[in-house]
Scaffold this motif. Structure first.
Motif, mmCIF file in Angstrom:
data_model
loop_
_atom_site.group_PDB
_atom_site.id
_atom_site.type_symbol
_atom_site.label_atom_id
_atom_site.label_comp_id
_atom_site.label_asym_id
_atom_site.label_seq_id
_atom_site.Cartn_x
_atom_site.Cartn_y
_atom_site.Cartn_z
ATOM 1 N N SER A 122 0.990 -1.126 0.008
ATOM 2 C CA SER A 122 -0.036 -0.060 -0.020
ATOM 3 C C SER A 122 0.988 1.378 -0.033
ATOM 4 O O SER A 122 2.032 1.179 0.628
ATOM 5 N N SER A 123 0.382 2.283 -0.692
ATOM 6 C CA SER A 123 1.044 3.606 -0.731
ATOM 7 C C SER A 123 0.677 4.379 0.732
ATOM 8 O O SER A 123 1.447 5.344 0.933
ATOM 9 N N GLU A 124 -0.125 3.785 1.540
ATOM 10 C CA GLU A 124 -0.358 4.450 2.730
ATOM 11 C C GLU A 124 0.485 3.884 3.830
ATOM 12 O O GLU A 124 0.553 2.765 4.051
ATOM 13 N N ILE A 125 1.394 4.866 4.607
ATOM 14 C CA ILE A 125 2.371 4.650 5.579
ATOM 15 C C ILE A 125 1.780 3.867 6.543
ATOM 16 O O ILE A 125 2.285 2.746 7.123
ATOM 17 N N GLU A 126 0.505 4.522 6.986
ATOM 18 C CA GLU A 126 0.029 3.665 8.207
ATOM 19 C C GLU A 126 -0.630 2.284 7.950
ATOM 20 O O GLU A 126 -0.425 1.449 8.763
ATOM 21 N N THR A 127 -1.139 2.154 6.757
ATOM 22 C CA THR A 127 -1.723 0.806 6.353
ATOM 23 C C THR A 127 -0.339 -0.350 6.442
ATOM 24 O O THR A 127 -0.545 -1.333 6.724
ATOM 25 N N LYS A 128 0.664 0.271 5.804
ATOM 26 C CA LYS A 128 1.908 -0.775 5.722
ATOM 27 C C LYS A 128 2.547 -0.838 7.207
ATOM 28 O O LYS A 128 2.881 -1.861 7.450
ATOM 29 N N LYS A 129 2.510 0.086 7.898
ATOM 30 C CA LYS A 129 3.254 0.215 9.266
ATOM 31 C C LYS A 129 2.107 -0.951 10.188
ATOM 32 O O LYS A 129 2.547 -1.901 10.973
ATOM 33 N N LYS A 130 0.858 -0.860 9.918
ATOM 34 C CA LYS A 130 -0.101 -1.729 10.611
ATOM 35 C C LYS A 130 -0.088 -3.223 10.155
ATOM 36 O O LYS A 130 0.317 -4.049 11.111
ATOM 37 N N ALA A 131 0.435 -3.540 9.160
ATOM 38 C CA ALA A 131 0.468 -4.663 8.605
ATOM 39 C C ALA A 131 1.953 -5.381 8.913
ATOM 40 O O ALA A 131 1.927 -6.263 9.373
ATOM 41 N N LEU A 132 2.931 -4.362 8.967
ATOM 42 C CA LEU A 132 4.162 -4.838 9.680
ATOM 43 C C LEU A 132 4.292 -5.257 11.104
ATOM 44 O O LEU A 132 4.723 -6.270 11.722
ATOM 45 N N ILE A 133 3.478 -4.323 11.958
ATOM 46 C CA ILE A 133 3.247 -4.600 13.383
ATOM 47 C C ILE A 133 2.446 -5.999 13.526
ATOM 48 O O ILE A 133 2.881 -6.656 14.407
ATOM 49 N N GLY A 134 1.679 -6.487 12.646
ATOM 50 C CA GLY A 134 0.627 -7.698 12.904
ATOM 51 C C GLY A 134 1.684 -8.557 12.533
ATOM 52 O O GLY A 134 1.828 -9.670 13.168
ATOM 53 N N LEU A 135 2.555 -8.692 11.771
ATOM 54 C CA LEU A 135 3.625 -9.701 11.252
ATOM 55 C C LEU A 135 4.414 -9.834 12.454
ATOM 56 O O LEU A 135 4.787 -10.867 12.784
ATOM 57 N N ARG A 136 5.129 -8.711 12.988
ATOM 58 C CA ARG A 136 6.008 -8.804 14.079
ATOM 59 C C ARG A 136 5.451 -9.554 15.321
ATOM 60 O O ARG A 136 6.071 -10.376 15.891
ATOM 61 N N LYS A 137 4.206 -9.095 15.372
ATOM 62 C CA LYS A 137 3.439 -9.578 16.678
ATOM 63 C C LYS A 137 3.428 -11.316 16.561
ATOM 64 O O LYS A 137 3.544 -11.946 17.360
ATOM 65 N N MET A 138 3.141 -11.623 15.227
ATOM 66 C CA MET A 138 2.794 -13.118 15.078
ATOM 67 C C MET A 138 4.156 -13.810 15.249
ATOM 68 O O MET A 138 4.287 -14.890 15.874
ATOM 69 N N LEU A 139 5.235 -13.251 14.931
ATOM 70 C CA LEU A 139 6.583 -13.832 14.989
ATOM 71 C C LEU A 139 7.253 -13.646 16.199
ATOM 72 O O LEU A 139 8.132 -14.378 16.651
ATOM 73 N N SER A 140 6.406 -12.867 17.161
ATOM 74 C CA SER A 140 7.002 -12.851 18.503
ATOM 75 C C SER A 140 6.340 -13.881 19.473
ATOM 76 O O SER A 140 6.882 -13.804 20.719
ATOM 77 N N VAL A 141 5.453 -14.600 18.921
ATOM 78 C CA VAL A 141 4.772 -15.642 20.110
ATOM 79 C C VAL A 141 6.074 -16.648 20.297
ATOM 80 O O VAL A 141 6.774 -17.092 19.374
ATOM 81 N N GLU A 142 5.883 -17.103 21.421
ATOM 82 C CA GLU A 142 6.955 -17.987 21.871
ATOM 83 C C GLU A 142 6.893 -19.346 21.638
ATOM 84 O O GLU A 142 7.829 -20.212 21.058
ATOM 85 N N LYS A 143 5.627 -19.759 21.064
ATOM 86 C CA LYS A 143 5.392 -21.297 20.544
ATOM 87 C C LYS A 143 4.887 -21.398 19.192
ATOM 88 O O LYS A 143 3.973 -20.397 18.725
ATOM 89 N N ASP A 144 5.889 -22.038 18.507
ATOM 90 C CA ASP A 144 5.469 -22.058 16.996
ATOM 91 C C ASP A 144 5.186 -20.887 16.170
ATOM 92 O O ASP A 144 4.169 -20.701 15.456
ATOM 93 N N PRO A 145 6.021 -19.633 16.161
ATOM 94 C CA PRO A 145 5.923 -18.709 15.552
ATOM 95 C C PRO A 145 5.762 -19.016 13.954
ATOM 96 O O PRO A 145 6.690 -19.997 13.382
ATOM 97 N N PRO A 146 5.016 -18.211 13.084
ATOM 98 C CA PRO A 146 4.872 -18.782 11.620
ATOM 99 C C PRO A 146 6.005 -18.120 10.935
ATOM 100 O O PRO A 146 5.727 -17.662 9.785
ATOM 101 N N ILE A 147 7.309 -18.738 11.115
ATOM 102 C CA ILE A 147 8.273 -18.177 10.459
ATOM 103 C C ILE A 147 8.281 -18.671 8.838
ATOM 104 O O ILE A 147 8.349 -18.033 7.893
ATOM 105 N N GLN A 148 8.085 -20.073 8.830
ATOM 106 C CA GLN A 148 8.079 -20.652 7.513
ATOM 107 C C GLN A 148 6.882 -20.141 6.563
ATOM 108 O O GLN A 148 7.154 -20.021 5.337
#
Length: 509
Positions: free
Chosen positions: A74-100
């Motif tokens: 997206s060209s919208e910075i806030e949309t892009k940032k929100k997506a990145l924060i969501g991905l980062r939180k997914m990867l921050s879970v202790e059990k089975d983060p969805p890296i693959q």
């Protein structure tokens, strides 16, 4: 061949080389294996920083990677940032983060593209954090980041003016370097060490220095070791770092030194850092004591000159304190360190006697847990094998024989062998060349030696059988027939003793 090489078998536990003999004595300097806790440390580093932003179980709903990938473009910075924060939180879970799953969606290349072409510090920070989390995964997953061309981009970000971004970039590179020696060398070949050393010289920020020190420790890990030119530069930084008052910095700095000392002892002894390492042995935190002690133990597993350099720094009073540590792993590793000092020359053995180590070691041999008892036994056996008559007489007067002979009933083959060598050495020293008298024979007999040696006639290890028979025939003139030996039932009771001496590995978890 040096005089030291003529004196003993120098046997590393994880290799079978550097064999050195004289008169069939087995006097060993030994290096310890330590379980590789890198993955544990990487996770610790990861979750230390992310614990405040982890998703709760109730928040971990199925996620739509298609939608998140679309939002990233997206060209919208806030949309892009929100997506990145969501991905980062997914990867921050202790059990089975969805890296693959994220890798399978080819999102890593998308992250790199945004990182190269987007100016927002917040956006860059979220992406680097995501890359850090991916690099905490498997080696294959880390390779995806490397192959995407991330290393030089992350290296440049270490010099960014934003403190959070530069720390996160260095953290990501630390995880990459810690994955394997191949990835470590790729990081080093991108001049990352030079950049980190420059930044270290320009800051006093504790958070940055913590991550920098941990990253330097990962640069020192792995086999084959990095080129000596890198190690020398790291040592220059470590000479300053280990005067920090921060426990985490000191701990990681000492672990870096311990990795270097496994193969590059001379670089440490020549760096002028030895005295400070010894000072840290009495630090009030076990997390600092442990790697400092490991470093010293590695150094004294070298030659006599390297051992003497350590002794010249007044280390023995520190080791005597650690020998009485309430922490089992510290006490055990101190005994190991002392066993390598005792495998030195007669002057070094005398130094241990002068500082009254052996009464404490004999007490440990009698009363400690079996894994610590094993290390104390090596200290005493090495002193017997490499010592003079005056040293052996001293050890016998201190009461070492009975607890040492008790080790013959355990199942550890290596320990039985060195105990037998020690018994034979005592008997050799005690034999009067001018007559048939042996000044140690009576006390050895009273300790029940003959019965224990006869039991070993039934040992499944042929070397142990032959050595015990040789001692019996040479010093006790035992010619009994097999029927006069202890009953097979008694023999089996002893040889099947369930007390096992564990492998010489340390678990610092």
């Amino acid at each position: 061949m040096t005089s030291r090489e003529n004196q003993r078998i120098f046997e590393k536990i994880y290799t079978q080389n550097d064999v050195k003999k004289k008169d069939n004595l087995i006097n060993e300097k030994r290096n310890l294996q330590r379980e590789d806790f890198l993955m544990e440390k990487r996770k610790e580093k990861l979750f230390l920083k992310t614990k405040e932003t982890l998703l709760s179980d109730s928040e971990q709903h199925p996620f739509d990677l298609f939608k998140l990938k679309e939002d990233l473009t997206s060209s919208e910075i806030e949309t892009k940032k929100k997506a990145l924060i969501g991905l980062r939180k997914m990867l921050s879970v202790e059990k089975d983060p969805p890296i693959q799953q994220i890798i399978n969606f080819n999102l890593v290349n998308t992250f790199i593209d945004i990182l190269e072409h987007h100016d927002s510090v917040d956006i860059k920070f979220e992406i680097v954090w995501i890359l850090t989390n991916i690099a905490s995964g498997t080696s294959e997953q880390t390779s995806v980041i490397v192959e995407s061309g991330a290393i030089p981009i992350l290296a440049a970000l270490i010099q960014h003016e934003n403190e959070n971004l530069k720390e996160q970039a260095m953290w990501a590179l630390g995880n990459i370097a810690g994955d394997s020696h191949r990835h470590r060398d790729l990081v080093l070949n991108n001049h990352v060490l030079d950049i980190i050393l420059k930044e270290i010289s320009l800051t006093t920020q504790v958070s940055f220095l913590r991550i920098a020190t941990w990253t330097l420790s990962n640069f020192c890990r792995g086999k084959p070791r990095p080129n000596s030119k890198y190690i020398k530069n790291i040592l220059i930084a470590l000479k300053k770092i280990i005067f920090s008052e921060d426990t985490e910095i000191l701990s990681d700095g000492c672990w870096a030194l311990s990795y270097i000392s496994e193969e590059k002892v001379e670089l440490i002894t020549e760096s002028g850092i030895l005295q400070r390492i010894i000072e840290l042995l009495t630090h009030n935190d076990f997390e600092v004591q442990t790697p400092a002690l490991r470093t010293i133990g590695n150094i004294v597993s070298g030659d006599d000159n390297q051992t003497q350099l350590v002794l010249n720094c007044s280390i023995l009073p520190c080791l005597l304190i650690l020998l009485n540590s309430p922490k089992k792993t510290i006490k055990k590793e101190t005994c190991w360190t002392l066993s390598n000092i005792a495998a030195g020359n007669s002057h070094q053995i005398q130094a241990l006697i002068d500082n009254r180590f052996f009464p404490v070691l004999i007490h440990i041999l009698k009363n400690a847990d079996i894994d610590i008892k094993k290390e104390a036994a090596w200290s005493i056996c090495n002193a017997i094998l490499g010592g003079k008559e005056i040293h052996v007489s001293y050890l016998i007067k201190q009461g070492c024989l009975k607890p040492l002979l008790d080790l013959l009933e355990f199942a550890d083959v290596r320990l039985i062998k060195i105990t037998l060598e020690s018994i034979e050495t005592i008997l050799k020293i005690g034999k009067n060349q001018n007559c048939n008298e042996n000044k140690f024979i009576t006390i050895i007999e009273q300790a029940g030696t003959v019965e224990k040696l006869e039991i070993l006639q039934h040992h499944k290890n042929n070397t142990i059988y032959e050595k015990s028979l040789d001692i019996l025939e040479k010093y006790f003139e035992c010619q009994e027939s097999l029927s006069e030996h202890p009953s097979h039932e008694h023999v089996n009771d002893v040889l099947n003793n369930k007390q096992q001496i564990p492998d010489c590995s340390f678990d610092f978890s």
